[in-house]
Design a protein around this motif. Structure first.
Motif, PDB file in Angstrom:
ATOM      1  N   HIS A 197      -7.763 -19.471 -24.998  1.00  0.00           N
ATOM      2  CA  HIS A 197      -9.217 -19.385 -24.879  1.00  0.00           C
ATOM      3  C   HIS A 197      -9.567 -19.640 -23.421  1.00  0.00           C
ATOM      4  O   HIS A 197      -9.413 -20.755 -22.917  1.00  0.00           O
ATOM      5  CB  HIS A 197      -9.898 -20.408 -25.782  1.00  0.00           C
ATOM      6  CG  HIS A 197     -11.379 -20.260 -25.852  1.00  0.00           C
ATOM      7  ND1 HIS A 197     -12.141 -20.896 -26.804  1.00  0.00           N
ATOM      8  CD2 HIS A 197     -12.264 -19.539 -25.104  1.00  0.00           C
ATOM      9  CE1 HIS A 197     -13.418 -20.573 -26.638  1.00  0.00           C
ATOM     10  NE2 HIS A 197     -13.516 -19.762 -25.597  1.00  0.00           N
ATOM     11  N   ALA A 198      -9.997 -18.578 -22.728  1.00  0.00           N
ATOM     12  CA  ALA A 198     -10.285 -18.659 -21.295  1.00  0.00           C
ATOM     13  C   ALA A 198     -11.787 -18.588 -21.060  1.00  0.00           C
ATOM     14  O   ALA A 198     -12.491 -17.782 -21.670  1.00  0.00           O
ATOM     15  CB  ALA A 198      -9.582 -17.528 -20.546  1.00  0.00           C
ATOM     16  N   SER A 199     -12.262 -19.448 -20.174  1.00  0.00           N
ATOM     17  CA  SER A 199     -13.671 -19.500 -19.809  1.00  0.00           C
ATOM     18  C   SER A 199     -13.808 -19.242 -18.318  1.00  0.00           C
ATOM     19  O   SER A 199     -12.900 -19.577 -17.536  1.00  0.00           O
ATOM     20  CB  SER A 199     -14.270 -20.875 -20.142  1.00  0.00           C
ATOM     21  OG  SER A 199     -14.084 -21.203 -21.495  1.00  0.00           O
ATOM     22  N   PRO A 200     -14.919 -18.652 -17.875  1.00  0.00           N
ATOM     23  CA  PRO A 200     -15.129 -18.512 -16.428  1.00  0.00           C
ATOM     24  C   PRO A 200     -14.962 -19.856 -15.726  1.00  0.00           C
ATOM     25  O   PRO A 200     -15.433 -20.889 -16.211  1.00  0.00           O
ATOM     26  CB  PRO A 200     -16.566 -17.999 -16.332  1.00  0.00           C
ATOM     27  CG  PRO A 200     -16.799 -17.275 -17.627  1.00  0.00           C
ATOM     28  CD  PRO A 200     -16.031 -18.071 -18.651  1.00  0.00           C
ATOM     29  N   ALA A 201     -14.278 -19.835 -14.594  1.00  0.00           N
ATOM     30  CA  ALA A 201     -14.004 -21.086 -13.886  1.00  0.00           C
ATOM     31  C   ALA A 201     -15.291 -21.850 -13.590  1.00  0.00           C
ATOM     32  O   ALA A 201     -15.312 -23.087 -13.618  1.00  0.00           O
ATOM     33  CB  ALA A 201     -13.250 -20.782 -12.589  1.00  0.00           C
ATOM     34  N   GLN A 202     -16.365 -21.127 -13.329  1.00  0.00           N
ATOM     35  CA  GLN A 202     -17.647 -21.774 -13.017  1.00  0.00           C
ATOM     36  C   GLN A 202     -18.093 -22.683 -14.160  1.00  0.00           C
ATOM     37  O   GLN A 202     -18.559 -23.805 -13.941  1.00  0.00           O
ATOM     38  CB  GLN A 202     -18.713 -20.709 -12.751  1.00  0.00           C
ATOM     39  CG  GLN A 202     -20.112 -21.274 -12.552  1.00  0.00           C
ATOM     40  CD  GLN A 202     -21.159 -20.170 -12.441  1.00  0.00           C
ATOM     41  OE1 GLN A 202     -20.828 -19.005 -12.214  1.00  0.00           O
ATOM     42  NE2 GLN A 202     -22.421 -20.529 -12.601  1.00  0.00           N
ATOM     43  N   ILE A 203     -17.949 -22.197 -15.410  1.00  0.00           N
ATOM     44  CA  ILE A 203     -18.375 -22.983 -16.571  1.00  0.00           C
ATOM     45  C   ILE A 203     -17.550 -24.258 -16.687  1.00  0.00           C
ATOM     46  O   ILE A 203     -18.081 -25.358 -16.845  1.00  0.00           O
ATOM     47  CB  ILE A 203     -18.245 -22.146 -17.860  1.00  0.00           C
ATOM     48  CG1 ILE A 203     -19.244 -20.997 -17.868  1.00  0.00           C
ATOM     49  CG2 ILE A 203     -18.466 -23.029 -19.089  1.00  0.00           C
ATOM     50  CD1 ILE A 203     -19.132 -20.102 -19.094  1.00  0.00           C
ATOM     51  N   VAL A 204     -16.237 -24.104 -16.611  1.00  0.00           N
ATOM     52  CA  VAL A 204     -15.350 -25.247 -16.801  1.00  0.00           C
ATOM     53  C   VAL A 204     -15.524 -26.261 -15.678  1.00  0.00           C
ATOM     54  O   VAL A 204     -15.583 -27.474 -15.909  1.00  0.00           O
ATOM     55  CB  VAL A 204     -13.894 -24.789 -16.907  1.00  0.00           C
ATOM     56  CG1 VAL A 204     -12.966 -25.990 -17.058  1.00  0.00           C
ATOM     57  CG2 VAL A 204     -13.720 -23.836 -18.081  1.00  0.00           C
ATOM     58  N   ASP A 205     -15.610 -25.772 -14.450  1.00  0.00           N
ATOM     59  CA  ASP A 205     -15.736 -26.688 -13.317  1.00  0.00           C
ATOM     60  C   ASP A 205     -17.038 -27.487 -13.399  1.00  0.00           C
ATOM     61  O   ASP A 205     -17.065 -28.684 -13.106  1.00  0.00           O
ATOM     62  CB  ASP A 205     -15.667 -25.912 -12.010  1.00  0.00           C
ATOM     63  CG  ASP A 205     -14.283 -25.304 -11.766  1.00  0.00           C
ATOM     64  OD1 ASP A 205     -13.332 -25.707 -12.477  1.00  0.00           O
ATOM     65  OD2 ASP A 205     -14.157 -24.429 -10.899  1.00  0.00           O
TER      66      ASP A 205
END
Length: 217
Positions: A119-127
């Motif tokens: 399950h991959a999320s845009p780095a912006q969301i996770v950061d």
């Protein structure tokens, strides 16, 4: 009764940097083996009637380019469907930026199936999530998928299981709590997080993502 310790230990958990459509991403990866052939696991993951018995009721135009919706859960677009090895969809719950879920199947030993879910999320969301809440938010994403992989195992072994009624039992709370600790270890391996910060993250995830127990449970 469910062997909670065995179920938790059956899954390998990793935190990665899987790209998403349009840019860099962060991901949770779950890997485990199921005692069923690839074709059976594939149909359990793609047939609407079978999906409804372990994951949730799904509706929509279930083909590449079509859209799906899990009842009271996420929806999205089917990006790839390569029977019986690869399924990739966008995954969006409520408003916000869509994430991506990829399921990969491969034959294992003795007729078993190696199952991977990323399950991959845009780095912006996770950061932003980590900056606000610490790594505990990422742990919560992984714990949600732990329950799905448990449900799939029980379904493939023809064990009666209703996730909706089970999730508020003491057994479910134990399962989710152990999952939080397992994901805490994965965070530490991936990010070199200190023991104290991991403990804080696990406590946050447990508080927010472990279900309350029904008094009658």
């Amino acid at each position: 009764m469910i062997d909670i310790v065995n179920q938790i230990n059956a899954t390998q958990r990793e935190i990665g940097n899987q790209a998403v459509t349009g840019g860099p991403g962060r991901s949770v990866l779950l890997r485990r083996s199921y005692d069923a052939p690839v074709e059976d696991v594939w149909h359990a993951c793609t047939d609407p009637e079978r999906l409804g018995r372990w994951l949730g009721v799904v509706e929509g135009n279930l083909r590449v380019g079509g859209r799906f919706q899990l009842k009271e859960n996420a929806g999205g677009e089917i990006l790839r469907c390569e029977e019986p090895r690869l399924l990739k969809v966008t995954w969006l719950f409520g408003e916000g930026m869509p994430t991506e879920v990829e399921v990969r199947l491969s034959p294992g030993e003795d007729g078993r199936t190696l199952f991977e879910l990323e399950h991959a999320s845009p780095a912006q969301i996770v950061d932003e999530l980590v900056n606000t809440y610490g790594p505990g938010g990422t742990i919560g994403i992984g714990v949600g998928w732990d329950l799905a992989l448990l449900g799939l195992d029980l379904f493939l072994r023809d064990v009666e299981f209703d996730p909706a009624s089970w999730q508020h039992t003491p057994e479910a709370r134990d399962f989710a709590t152990r999952g939080c600790h397992a994901w805490g270890r994965a965070v530490q391996v991936a990010w070199g997080t200190s023991d104290d910060d991991v403990a804080t993250a696990v406590a946050f995830a447990t508080q927010h993502f472990v279900p309350e127990t029904d008094s009658a449970g």
